[in-house]
Design an enzyme around this catalytic site. Structure first.
Site, PDB file in Angstrom:
ATOM      1  N   GLU A 278       0.848  -1.216  -0.099  1.00 25.72           N
ATOM      2  CA  GLU A 278       0.038   0.088   0.059  1.00 25.72           C
ATOM      3  C   GLU A 278       0.701   1.298  -0.005  1.00 25.72           C
ATOM      4  O   GLU A 278       1.916   1.197   0.422  1.00 25.72           O
ATOM      5  CB  GLU A 278      -0.790  -0.018   1.256  1.00 25.72           C
ATOM      6  CG  GLU A 278      -2.427  -0.314   1.141  1.00 25.72           C
ATOM      7  CD  GLU A 278      -3.008   0.766   0.296  1.00 25.72           C
ATOM      8  OE1 GLU A 278      -2.367   1.568  -0.721  1.00 25.72           O
ATOM      9  OE2 GLU A 278      -4.266   0.990   0.543  1.00 25.72           O
ATOM     10  N   ASP A 279       0.355   2.199  -0.403  1.00 27.19           N
ATOM     11  CA  ASP A 279       1.093   3.638  -0.551  1.00 27.19           C
ATOM     12  C   ASP A 279       0.771   4.344   0.954  1.00 27.19           C
ATOM     13  O   ASP A 279       1.699   4.654   1.791  1.00 27.19           O
ATOM     14  CB  ASP A 279       0.504   4.725  -1.429  1.00 27.19           C
ATOM     15  CG  ASP A 279      -1.026   4.690  -1.522  1.00 27.19           C
ATOM     16  OD1 ASP A 279      -1.888   4.129  -0.720  1.00 27.19           O
ATOM     17  OD2 ASP A 279      -1.448   5.555  -2.415  1.00 27.19           O
TER      18      ASP A 279
ATOM     19  N   ASP B 243      -4.523   4.877   6.466  1.00 21.40           N
ATOM     20  CA  ASP B 243      -5.007   6.380   7.067  1.00 21.40           C
ATOM     21  C   ASP B 243      -6.026   5.736   7.940  1.00 21.40           C
ATOM     22  O   ASP B 243      -5.785   5.357   9.012  1.00 21.40           O
ATOM     23  CB  ASP B 243      -5.572   7.050   5.929  1.00 21.40           C
ATOM     24  CG  ASP B 243      -6.118   8.282   6.398  1.00 21.40           C
ATOM     25  OD1 ASP B 243      -5.935   8.916   7.693  1.00 21.40           O
ATOM     26  OD2 ASP B 243      -6.882   9.183   5.969  1.00 21.40           O
TER      27      ASP B 243
ATOM     28  N   ARG C  27       0.738  12.246  -9.444  1.00 19.94           N
ATOM     29  CA  ARG C  27       1.234  11.026  -9.217  1.00 19.94           C
ATOM     30  C   ARG C  27       2.805  10.961  -9.741  1.00 19.94           C
ATOM     31  O   ARG C  27       3.569  10.100  -9.474  1.00 19.94           O
ATOM     32  CB  ARG C  27       0.556   9.873  -9.929  1.00 19.94           C
ATOM     33  CG  ARG C  27      -0.910   9.655  -9.273  1.00 19.94           C
ATOM     34  CD  ARG C  27      -1.374   8.440  -9.945  1.00 19.94           C
ATOM     35  NE  ARG C  27      -2.915   8.397  -9.816  1.00 19.94           N
ATOM     36  CZ  ARG C  27      -3.638   8.041  -8.733  1.00 19.94           C
ATOM     37  NH1 ARG C  27      -2.959   7.497  -7.816  1.00 19.94           N
ATOM     38  NH2 ARG C  27      -4.735   7.598  -8.727  1.00 19.94           N
TER      39      ARG C  27
END
Ligand code: IMP
Ligand code: MG
Length: 178
Positions: free
Chosen positions: A98-99, A102, A164
């Site tokens: 994952e980036d 949150d 991006r």
């Protein structure tokens, strides 16, 4: 620096160093095993591409696409599956890449979904962690950096599909979305 950036958090060099560091640890942890890497599109695409080149194991690469943001900077809380995996993960060692974690709702959804497909093991690698807004209890096995509760962009991570392509990660100016 891009005009919409408030402050750079991680330079291109810092991100390259982190991908290398995590790749080495993952290589050691899974020694002698095959690893199926599942990148969560689209945000983790750039990180995934860097990370896999530092993993010295037999690797299978797959992607899944989910969405919970749309054109907003706050999660809607409802996770939508946009593209499923191409391969079966039954009896495979899965590493979800994952980036950002949150609220954790995206990963909670993915963990539950993947667990039901009977993999051999599942772990999570996330480049960034925003612990302040967590709603679901998620264990990040391989973490890049902790960040404050700010909206970040670059290195694959977007705001409304833009930014991006920036090679670094920075905080988006509030004036861009407020
Ligand atoms: P969660 O379900 O709330 O944990 O959200 C996770 C997803 O929201 C991440 O995979 C990102 O795609 C997106 N996200 C969370 N924070 C940010 C941010 O600061 N910038 C851009 N996308 C974000
Ligand atoms: Mg994402």
């Amino acid at each position: 620096m891009h005009n919409d950036i408030e402050r750079v958090l991680f330079s291109e060099a810092a991100l390259a160093g982190k991908a290398k560091e995590l790749g080495k640890i993952i290589t050691e942890d899974y020694a002698g095993e095959e690893l199926t890497i599942i990148g969560v599109l689209k945000g983790s695409n750039v990180f995934t591409a860097d990370l896999i080149r530092h993993i010295e194991l037999p690797v299978i690469l797959d992607f899944i696409a989910v969405s919970s943001y749309g054109r907003s900077t706050v999660s809607t809380g409802t996770v939508r599956l946009i593209k499923d995996l191409d391969f079966s993960i039954e009896n495979k060692n899965i590493l979800i890449v994952e980036d950002i974690v949150d609220t954790g709702l995206t990963l909670k959804y993915l963990m539950d979904n993947f667990q039901s497909r009977n993999p051999k093991s599942i772990k999570i690698c996330s480049l960034l962690d925003k612990p302040e807004r967590r709603k679901a209890d998620i264990k990040i096995d391989y973490k890049g950096f902790d960040i404050p509760d700010e909206f970040v962009i670059g290195y694959g991570i977007d705001y409304a599909e833009k930014y991006r392509n920036l090679p670094y990660i920075g905080i988006l100016k509030r004036s861009v979305y407020e």
